[in-house]
Write a protein that holds these residues in place. Structure first.
Motif, PDB file in Angstrom:
ATOM      1  N   GLU A 153      99.592  32.560  23.322  1.00  0.00           N
ATOM      2  CA  GLU A 153     100.738  33.584  23.351  1.00  0.00           C
ATOM      3  C   GLU A 153     101.965  33.667  24.386  1.00  0.00           C
ATOM      4  O   GLU A 153     101.493  33.375  26.078  1.00  0.00           O
ATOM      5  N   VAL A 154     103.058  33.730  24.143  1.00  0.00           N
ATOM      6  CA  VAL A 154     103.580  33.987  25.217  1.00  0.00           C
ATOM      7  C   VAL A 154     103.024  34.732  26.523  1.00  0.00           C
ATOM      8  O   VAL A 154     102.793  36.005  25.968  1.00  0.00           O
ATOM      9  N   GLN A 155     103.622  34.889  27.863  1.00  0.00           N
ATOM     10  CA  GLN A 155     103.063  35.536  28.310  1.00  0.00           C
ATOM     11  C   GLN A 155     104.477  36.083  29.251  1.00  0.00           C
ATOM     12  O   GLN A 155     105.767  35.857  29.899  1.00  0.00           O
ATOM     13  N   GLY A 156     104.105  37.472  29.602  1.00  0.00           N
ATOM     14  CA  GLY A 156     105.046  38.754  30.206  1.00  0.00           C
ATOM     15  C   GLY A 156     105.335  38.648  31.440  1.00  0.00           C
ATOM     16  O   GLY A 156     104.231  36.976  32.343  1.00  0.00           O
ATOM     17  N   LEU A 157     105.813  39.149  32.955  1.00  0.00           N
ATOM     18  CA  LEU A 157     105.930  38.619  34.111  1.00  0.00           C
ATOM     19  C   LEU A 157     104.701  39.450  34.747  1.00  0.00           C
ATOM     20  O   LEU A 157     105.228  40.556  34.105  1.00  0.00           O
ATOM     21  N   SER A 158     104.370  39.031  36.123  1.00  0.00           N
ATOM     22  CA  SER A 158     103.709  39.951  36.992  1.00  0.00           C
ATOM     23  C   SER A 158     104.640  40.424  37.503  1.00  0.00           C
ATOM     24  O   SER A 158     105.757  40.338  37.283  1.00  0.00           O
ATOM     25  N   ASP A 159     104.073  41.554  38.372  1.00  0.00           N
ATOM     26  CA  ASP A 159     104.941  42.271  38.516  1.00  0.00           C
ATOM     27  C   ASP A 159     106.147  41.926  39.727  1.00  0.00           C
ATOM     28  O   ASP A 159     106.959  41.954  40.354  1.00  0.00           O
ATOM     29  N   GLN A 160     104.996  40.784  40.712  1.00  0.00           N
ATOM     30  CA  GLN A 160     105.705  40.462  41.696  1.00  0.00           C
ATOM     31  C   GLN A 160     106.190  39.460  41.133  1.00  0.00           C
ATOM     32  O   GLN A 160     107.860  39.667  41.557  1.00  0.00           O
ATOM     33  N   GLN A 161     106.564  38.651  39.257  1.00  0.00           N
ATOM     34  CA  GLN A 161     107.751  37.912  39.890  1.00  0.00           C
ATOM     35  C   GLN A 161     108.791  38.551  39.133  1.00  0.00           C
ATOM     36  O   GLN A 161     109.645  38.073  39.694  1.00  0.00           O
ATOM     37  N   VAL A 162     108.679  39.813  39.031  1.00  0.00           N
ATOM     38  CA  VAL A 162     109.583  40.050  38.360  1.00  0.00           C
ATOM     39  C   VAL A 162     110.291  40.649  39.527  1.00  0.00           C
ATOM     40  O   VAL A 162     111.269  41.099  39.908  1.00  0.00           O
ATOM     41  N   ARG A 163     109.260  41.740  40.371  1.00  0.00           N
ATOM     42  CA  ARG A 163     110.552  41.797  42.112  1.00  0.00           C
ATOM     43  C   ARG A 163     111.097  40.287  42.283  1.00  0.00           C
ATOM     44  O   ARG A 163     112.002  41.065  43.196  1.00  0.00           O
ATOM     45  N   ILE A 164     110.243  39.368  42.102  1.00  0.00           N
ATOM     46  CA  ILE A 164     111.312  37.623  43.159  1.00  0.00           C
ATOM     47  C   ILE A 164     112.297  37.745  42.265  1.00  0.00           C
ATOM     48  O   ILE A 164     113.637  37.519  42.415  1.00  0.00           O
TER      49      ILE A 164
END
Length: 352
Positions: A153-164
């Motif tokens: 399934e499509v994975q969401g973004l991690s908190d770190q990825q969103v911040r970057i």
């Protein structure tokens, strides 16, 4: 007169095979070419109210088939064998993105998922032509879909990825300020990308902080209201006011640098460039929707409300959106394991 006799209780009658029902008139033209048959099919589907995007897909898929055959052929020559040869060609010989010169990475063979989409379209058409009497047989009746392995399934973004990602945007640039606002909107509401980029100022209920999504813009043709944070509403207002200062009045909130309507494809292309810049494996609009779903549940939201917000007809679809990685699973266990409340009550008596 021979009497009827029952040998066994609750004995079921043998099912009679229903006869084929043909509702077409006797003067149906059975000498149609594939393109002519497509026009008949599309006319019927337009009468059913199908959207232009769906109609365009029908034309596109028949074009693919005719390109494989080499020319338009009579509908009567469309056979199960021909369709299977077409499927094998798509799986093993077709070059991906062969008409897109900008695509550098190309490979031979379409994915089974893509091939099955094209087969499903053909199945719908062949069933129609057969039922309406334009064809004496349904060539798709015995053609089975391509077997596929289970796809992750499509994975969401991690908190770190969103911040970057958010820190990457330069807010002194109009285009990057707009894209960052769009990312905030997607993360905050879980909207589909087409629902987001077509958002107008009139769709915002400022008193209740709700977005009104009309049925003509939703996938399932259902009107819905979606909550939105005050901070995001303020960014949307600021973006709209700034755009109007440059280009004059526009209902659309998201426009490009020339004042034209911003499109989902344009946003996808810009995200793709950001993906390469940041060294990410994947980055596309739908990941923000999955991220919203995961974070909503992690924040103790309920799945039934989430289903309404995401506009899913089936709650099974909503469940697929909630993909937890190992860190999230470990964190949830740490917070909610019942063992902790019992361990706190146990007095530790260590031997001296």
């Amino acid at each position: 007169m021979k009497r009827k006799v029952i040998r066994q209780r609750h004995q079921e009658k043998a099912e009679e095979k229903p006869e084929r029902k043909v509702y077409a008139s006797n003067n149906v033209n059975k000498n149609l070419s594939l393109n002519d048959a497509l026009d008949v099919f599309v006319t019927a589907k337009k009468a059913e109210g199908l959207r232009e995007r769906t109609i365009a897909e029908y034309y596109r898929h028949i074009t693919y088939l005719i390109e494989f055959i080499g020319s338009d052929i009579p509908l009567s020559e469309l056979s199960s064998d021909l369709i299977r040869r077409y499927a094998n060609y798509l799986l093993n010989e077709k070059l991906t993105y062969d008409k897109d010169e900008r695509r550098k990475s190309k490979r031979i063979g379409l994915s089974p998922h893509t091939v099955n989409i094209r087969l499903r379209t053909l199945k719908t058409m062949c069933r129609f032509w057969y039922a309406e009497g334009y064809s004496d047989n349904n060539p798709m009746a015995t053609v089975k879909p391509v077997k596929t392995d289970q796809v992750a399934e499509v994975q969401g973004l991690s908190d770190q990825q969103v911040r970057i990602l958010l820190n990457n945007y330069d807010e002194t640039s109009y285009a990057e300020w707009r894209d960052k606002t769009l990312v905030f909107l997607l993360l905050d509401t879980g909207l589909r990308i087409n629902e987001a980029v077509t958002l107008t100022i009139d769709q915002i209920d400022f008193r209740r902080n709700m977005l009104n999504i009309p049925s003509e813009r939703t996938k399932n043709r259902r009107y819905r209201e979606v909550p939105v944070s005050l901070e995001v509403v303020q960014r949307l207002l600021e973006l709209n006011q700034e755009s109007q200062e440059y280009f004059g009045y526009s209902e659309r909130i998201f426009t490009n640098a020339f004042g034209e309507n911003y499109t989902a494809d344009s946003f996808r292309k810009r995200l793709n460039r950001v993906k390469h810049k940041l060294g990410m494996d994947t980055l596309h609009p739908h990941q923000f929707r999955h991220t919203f779903a995961r974070e909503y549940i992690l924040s103790v939201g309920d799945i039934f409300t989430l289903q309404k917000i995401l506009d899913h007809a089936d709650i099974k679809t909503t469940r697929k959106y909630i993909q937890m990685d190992t860190d999230h699973i470990r964190s949830q266990h740490l917070n909610y394991t019942p063992t902790r409340k019992y361990l706190r009550k146990v007095k530790r008596n260590f031997p001296r």
